[in-house]
Each structure stands twice: as C-alpha cells, then as structure tokens.
Design a protein around this motif. Sequence first.
Motif, PDB file in Angstrom:
ATOM      1  N   VAL A 227     -13.798   4.840 -19.487  1.00  0.00           N
ATOM      2  CA  VAL A 227     -12.583   5.602 -19.174  1.00  0.00           C
ATOM      3  C   VAL A 227     -12.221   5.404 -17.704  1.00  0.00           C
ATOM      4  O   VAL A 227     -13.086   5.488 -16.824  1.00  0.00           O
ATOM      5  CB  VAL A 227     -12.794   7.102 -19.469  1.00  0.00           C
ATOM      6  CG1 VAL A 227     -11.578   7.918 -19.033  1.00  0.00           C
ATOM      7  CG2 VAL A 227     -13.066   7.309 -20.953  1.00  0.00           C
ATOM      8  N   VAL A 228     -10.958   5.157 -17.428  1.00  0.00           N
ATOM      9  CA  VAL A 228     -10.483   4.984 -16.063  1.00  0.00           C
ATOM     10  C   VAL A 228     -10.502   6.330 -15.343  1.00  0.00           C
ATOM     11  O   VAL A 228      -9.860   7.289 -15.775  1.00  0.00           O
ATOM     12  CB  VAL A 228      -9.064   4.394 -16.048  1.00  0.00           C
ATOM     13  CG1 VAL A 228      -8.488   4.393 -14.622  1.00  0.00           C
ATOM     14  CG2 VAL A 228      -9.068   2.976 -16.616  1.00  0.00           C
ATOM     15  N   VAL A 229     -11.230   6.403 -14.225  1.00  0.00           N
ATOM     16  CA  VAL A 229     -11.306   7.638 -13.444  1.00  0.00           C
ATOM     17  C   VAL A 229     -10.765   7.446 -12.027  1.00  0.00           C
ATOM     18  O   VAL A 229     -10.723   8.403 -11.243  1.00  0.00           O
ATOM     19  CB  VAL A 229     -12.752   8.185 -13.395  1.00  0.00           C
ATOM     20  CG1 VAL A 229     -13.229   8.556 -14.789  1.00  0.00           C
ATOM     21  CG2 VAL A 229     -13.704   7.180 -12.749  1.00  0.00           C
ATOM     22  N   GLY A 230     -10.349   6.239 -11.689  1.00  0.00           N
ATOM     23  CA  GLY A 230      -9.764   5.967 -10.387  1.00  0.00           C
ATOM     24  C   GLY A 230      -9.024   4.649 -10.431  1.00  0.00           C
ATOM     25  O   GLY A 230      -9.308   3.794 -11.275  1.00  0.00           O
ATOM     26  N   ALA A 231      -8.049   4.499  -9.532  1.00  0.00           N
ATOM     27  CA  ALA A 231      -7.261   3.262  -9.517  1.00  0.00           C
ATOM     28  C   ALA A 231      -6.748   2.995  -8.114  1.00  0.00           C
ATOM     29  O   ALA A 231      -6.540   3.914  -7.313  1.00  0.00           O
ATOM     30  CB  ALA A 231      -6.082   3.373 -10.486  1.00  0.00           C
ATOM     31  N   VAL A 232      -6.527   1.721  -7.817  1.00  0.00           N
ATOM     32  CA  VAL A 232      -5.951   1.321  -6.543  1.00  0.00           C
ATOM     33  C   VAL A 232      -5.024   0.138  -6.786  1.00  0.00           C
ATOM     34  O   VAL A 232      -5.322  -0.750  -7.588  1.00  0.00           O
ATOM     35  CB  VAL A 232      -7.049   0.958  -5.514  1.00  0.00           C
ATOM     36  CG1 VAL A 232      -7.889  -0.222  -5.982  1.00  0.00           C
ATOM     37  CG2 VAL A 232      -6.445   0.662  -4.144  1.00  0.00           C
ATOM     38  N   HIS A 233      -3.880   0.163  -6.103  1.00  0.00           N
ATOM     39  CA  HIS A 233      -2.931  -0.947  -6.158  1.00  0.00           C
ATOM     40  C   HIS A 233      -2.843  -1.540  -4.767  1.00  0.00           C
ATOM     41  O   HIS A 233      -2.602  -0.829  -3.780  1.00  0.00           O
ATOM     42  CB  HIS A 233      -1.549  -0.457  -6.605  1.00  0.00           C
ATOM     43  CG  HIS A 233      -0.486  -1.516  -6.548  1.00  0.00           C
ATOM     44  ND1 HIS A 233       0.730  -1.334  -5.921  1.00  0.00           N
ATOM     45  CD2 HIS A 233      -0.456  -2.792  -7.037  1.00  0.00           C
ATOM     46  CE1 HIS A 233       1.459  -2.423  -6.032  1.00  0.00           C
ATOM     47  NE2 HIS A 233       0.765  -3.327  -6.703  1.00  0.00           N
ATOM     48  N   VAL A 234      -3.066  -2.845  -4.652  1.00  0.00           N
ATOM     49  CA  VAL A 234      -3.018  -3.523  -3.355  1.00  0.00           C
ATOM     50  C   VAL A 234      -1.937  -4.587  -3.381  1.00  0.00           C
ATOM     51  O   VAL A 234      -1.752  -5.278  -4.392  1.00  0.00           O
ATOM     52  CB  VAL A 234      -4.398  -4.118  -2.990  1.00  0.00           C
ATOM     53  CG1 VAL A 234      -4.843  -5.141  -4.024  1.00  0.00           C
ATOM     54  CG2 VAL A 234      -4.384  -4.746  -1.601  1.00  0.00           C
ATOM     55  N   VAL A 235      -1.196  -4.688  -2.289  1.00  0.00           N
ATOM     56  CA  VAL A 235      -0.110  -5.649  -2.152  1.00  0.00           C
ATOM     57  C   VAL A 235      -0.484  -6.665  -1.086  1.00  0.00           C
ATOM     58  O   VAL A 235      -0.937  -6.286   0.006  1.00  0.00           O
ATOM     59  CB  VAL A 235       1.203  -4.938  -1.761  1.00  0.00           C
ATOM     60  CG1 VAL A 235       2.300  -5.951  -1.444  1.00  0.00           C
ATOM     61  CG2 VAL A 235       1.654  -3.998  -2.875  1.00  0.00           C
ATOM     62  N   LEU A 236      -0.295  -7.926  -1.386  1.00  0.00           N
ATOM     63  CA  LEU A 236      -0.541  -8.995  -0.425  1.00  0.00           C
ATOM     64  C   LEU A 236       0.802  -9.398   0.177  1.00  0.00           C
ATOM     65  O   LEU A 236       1.735  -9.736  -0.554  1.00  0.00           O
ATOM     66  CB  LEU A 236      -1.193 -10.181  -1.131  1.00  0.00           C
ATOM     67  CG  LEU A 236      -1.873 -11.245  -0.263  1.00  0.00           C
ATOM     68  CD1 LEU A 236      -3.031 -10.640   0.517  1.00  0.00           C
ATOM     69  CD2 LEU A 236      -2.370 -12.386  -1.139  1.00  0.00           C
ATOM     70  N   SER A 237       0.898  -9.317   1.506  1.00  0.00           N
ATOM     71  CA  SER A 237       2.178  -9.607   2.146  1.00  0.00           C
ATOM     72  C   SER A 237       1.962 -10.410   3.417  1.00  0.00           C
ATOM     73  O   SER A 237       0.852 -10.513   3.938  1.00  0.00           O
ATOM     74  CB  SER A 237       2.914  -8.302   2.490  1.00  0.00           C
ATOM     75  OG  SER A 237       2.173  -7.542   3.427  1.00  0.00           O
ATOM     76  N   GLY A 238       3.055 -10.966   3.951  1.00  0.00           N
ATOM     77  CA  GLY A 238       2.979 -11.726   5.188  1.00  0.00           C
ATOM     78  C   GLY A 238       2.467 -13.140   4.969  1.00  0.00           C
ATOM     79  O   GLY A 238       2.154 -13.555   3.848  1.00  0.00           O
ATOM     80  N   GLU A 239       2.351 -13.869   6.075  1.00  0.00           N
ATOM     81  CA  GLU A 239       1.937 -15.259   6.016  1.00  0.00           C
ATOM     82  C   GLU A 239       0.903 -15.560   7.090  1.00  0.00           C
ATOM     83  O   GLU A 239       0.842 -14.889   8.124  1.00  0.00           O
ATOM     84  CB  GLU A 239       3.146 -16.187   6.221  1.00  0.00           C
ATOM     85  CG  GLU A 239       4.245 -16.042   5.174  1.00  0.00           C
ATOM     86  CD  GLU A 239       3.816 -16.485   3.782  1.00  0.00           C
ATOM     87  OE1 GLU A 239       2.849 -17.271   3.703  1.00  0.00           O
ATOM     88  OE2 GLU A 239       4.448 -16.063   2.805  1.00  0.00           O
ATOM     89  N   GLY A 240       0.079 -16.575   6.850  1.00  0.00           N
ATOM     90  CA  GLY A 240      -0.847 -17.085   7.852  1.00  0.00           C
ATOM     91  C   GLY A 240      -1.756 -16.029   8.430  1.00  0.00           C
ATOM     92  O   GLY A 240      -2.389 -15.257   7.706  1.00  0.00           O
ATOM     93  N   ALA A 241      -1.793 -15.971   9.769  1.00  0.00           N
ATOM     94  CA  ALA A 241      -2.672 -15.040  10.471  1.00  0.00           C
ATOM     95  C   ALA A 241      -2.246 -13.598  10.273  1.00  0.00           C
ATOM     96  O   ALA A 241      -3.014 -12.675  10.577  1.00  0.00           O
ATOM     97  CB  ALA A 241      -2.702 -15.374  11.963  1.00  0.00           C
ATOM     98  N   GLU A 242      -1.023 -13.393   9.763  1.00  0.00           N
ATOM     99  CA  GLU A 242      -0.523 -12.037   9.535  1.00  0.00           C
ATOM    100  C   GLU A 242      -0.580 -11.649   8.054  1.00  0.00           C
ATOM    101  O   GLU A 242       0.039 -10.677   7.652  1.00  0.00           O
ATOM    102  CB  GLU A 242       0.924 -11.915  10.036  1.00  0.00           C
ATOM    103  CG  GLU A 242       1.087 -12.243  11.511  1.00  0.00           C
ATOM    104  CD  GLU A 242       0.248 -11.329  12.397  1.00  0.00           C
ATOM    105  OE1 GLU A 242       0.236 -10.115  12.144  1.00  0.00           O
ATOM    106  OE2 GLU A 242      -0.397 -11.838  13.324  1.00  0.00           O
TER     107      GLU A 242
END
Length: 313
Positions: A227-242
């Motif tokens: 059963v899912v008891v926690g969740a996280v959504h992550v976004v990848l943004s930017g380019e290169g060193a940023e």
Amino acid sequence: MTSATAASAAYSVPLPDGLTQRTLRFEDARAVTDLIAAQEVADVGEQVVELADVEADWSRPSHDLAASAVGVLDGERLVGYAEVTGGDRGDACVHPDELGRGIGTWLAGWLQDRARRLGATEIGMPVPQGSPGDRLLTALGWRVRWTSWVLQLPPGREVAAPTLPAGHAVREARPDDHRAAHEVVEDAFLEWSRRDRQDFADWSATTVGRPGFEPWCLRVVTDAAGVVVGAVHVVLSGEGAERTGFVDKLAVRADRRGLGFGQALLADAFAAARAHGATRSELSTDSRTGALGLYQRVGMEVTPTWLNRGVAL
C-alpha cells in the motif's frame, strides 16, 4: 457568469497610455514563460520557470484560461500578464524593462476584479521578498498570508537515507500507483492548505501529464502489503551545470509519519535526479507546513524567500 462573459468583461480602470490588453490563449505559453523568466532573473538572479510549468498548469481540465488570464501588450510585445490560477490564488508579472509605467498597479486591480467575478472572496500571489512586486503590493495594502522558502542542498552533500521499517520500500511509481499517490498528496496538503480538493485529472496534468514527465519522476514508499503510504514528485529542469532536481510535491500519510519515510523519499528523489543528470537539489516549503526545520536538519539551506501577499475582495 459564463467564461465567454468573463473573458469579455474588461477591468474598468484604463490601462496606461500606449498599452492594450487581451485574453490569453494556450499558444501564448512561450511568451508568458519568457516574461516570467525575465522577472525571475531580475528579482532572484536566475530563471526558475520552464515552458512545461506553464503548459502543465494551463492543461488542467478545470482551468478556464480565457476567463482567468490577461496579457498586457506594447504593440505586439507582451509586457505584463496576470491570471487567477484557482480559488484565491493568482499570479502576475511585469517585464523588468517596463517597471514604472503603472502596469503592475493595473494588473493588481485586474486580479482583484477578475477573482471577484469568479466567486473568490480573497486573492493572493507570490512575490520575492523585497522585490518591486513585493513593494508595490505592500503599498497597495496587500498583507502577507504566508512565507515560502526555496532550499538547496549544498554541492557535494547528500540527504542520508534512513533505514525503513521491515517490509517497507521506496521505488518508482507504477501507473496503478498514481491514484494512491494523488490521495496521499492531497490528504497531506489539505491539512494546512485552504483550498478545494484537487481532483485526479488536475493533479495528473501537473505531475504524470506534465511535459517531459518520465516514470522515475514519481516515487512512492509502500508498506509490507504494497500500500502506498508516501509519495514524491521530482521535476528535472535547467541545463548543464544548472540542471536541477526539484522536489515539487512530497507527502506521507498522517498515520505513518515519524518513521523516516519523508527523509527516505527526499533522499531517493534527489538521488534519482542526480542519476538523470541533475547537479543541484532543491525544493520549496512554506510557513503553513512547519517543515522548514526538517529540511534544514538534513542539510538544506534557504536561498530565496518569497511572500504570498493577498487582499480581501
């Protein structure tokens, strides 16, 4: 009031000389992104917004763009914009080259008028602390509703992954986990956020339906029964060193807190983002959640501070 009526009902105060206004269309997303980015660079020193952010938000089934957003133009150039993003929340910006023309004051008035027409009793928006927008809203009598902080994990530092109780695991979410993840996130966020519950379709538009989403971006922690008891959504943004891994949403079910699941999800999300090219790890929290101390204890540091300023209608 129908959306067509709302869209055609112009704010009664005239625009500054030489400017025009019109409703926004989905194809304006790039121009709005560029406008917000210019303001962010001027206010906080870097661009944060991406085209995918605007497109995802405007793709929510409940969002009537024509009824809730306006652009201010100097000729064909977009120099300001505002929108009621839902309920008592809005956003607005003015290109930094156009400050002092009265555009921001007009947009603030338009936001109040449009939010009132859409049935809200209050409207608020985020502004970087001490920015021209913050100073303007202060002068117009908008009060601070809450404070938000962007936190960053210093280079070379990682969040320690705690040992979870037996039978629990953090993993990439599968399609059949999406509704459970939505429930966990909404239940947690509504403990402190004064808004209507976001339905699954709207939530999906800004997470699993966001342009650029890949399965690894949504992660869950499950118990021994799966059963899912926690969740996280992550976004990848930017380019290169940023290139940044930004934790957009993180939540743990109320009866499963205090067992290390939040830190485990955070550590896993940032590690997954690094594995996909991220060089920075960031998230945002605000004063309503009480979570600032938690993130600081795992080594994150406050960078920009934002204020959500609002006014009764």
